[in-house]
Design an enzyme around this catalytic site. Sequence first.
Site, PDB file in Angstrom:
ATOM      1  CB  CYS A  30     -31.038  17.480  -6.924  1.00 29.51           C
ATOM      2  SG  CYS A  30     -31.760  18.940  -7.646  1.00 29.51           S
ATOM      3  CB  CYS A  33     -28.626  19.567  -8.702  1.00 28.52           C
ATOM      4  SG  CYS A  33     -29.584  20.229  -7.322  1.00 28.52           S
TER       5      CYS A  33
END
Length: 107
Positions: A30, A33
């Site tokens: 991600c 993230c």
Amino acid sequence: MEKVGKTTLSQLEQKMVTGQYVLFFSADWCPDCRFIKPFMPAIEEDFPQMTFLAIDRDENMDLARELDIFGIPSFVVYQDGKEQGRFVNKDRKTKEEVEKFLTNFTK
């Protein structure tokens, strides 16, 4: 930050019976993230009364589904085993946004 391996909601709730916890759901792939991860040590330092738990969403898909975590990175605050609030969406989050959210739960 404590990394949580594969777990169930029941096991996690037993761990969070007393105290204040921040569940940080993310995944290695991600990009949003990866953007917030370098800021996490500073965020933890600013909120020492909270225990931060890193949860890999891909490793814990059932848990994420049970908690309605569909976007990452996501943050869920628990106090003494009860959910207090969440910052859950699929958008990139800045250090300032996360800290503003967590400030709502400081005493």
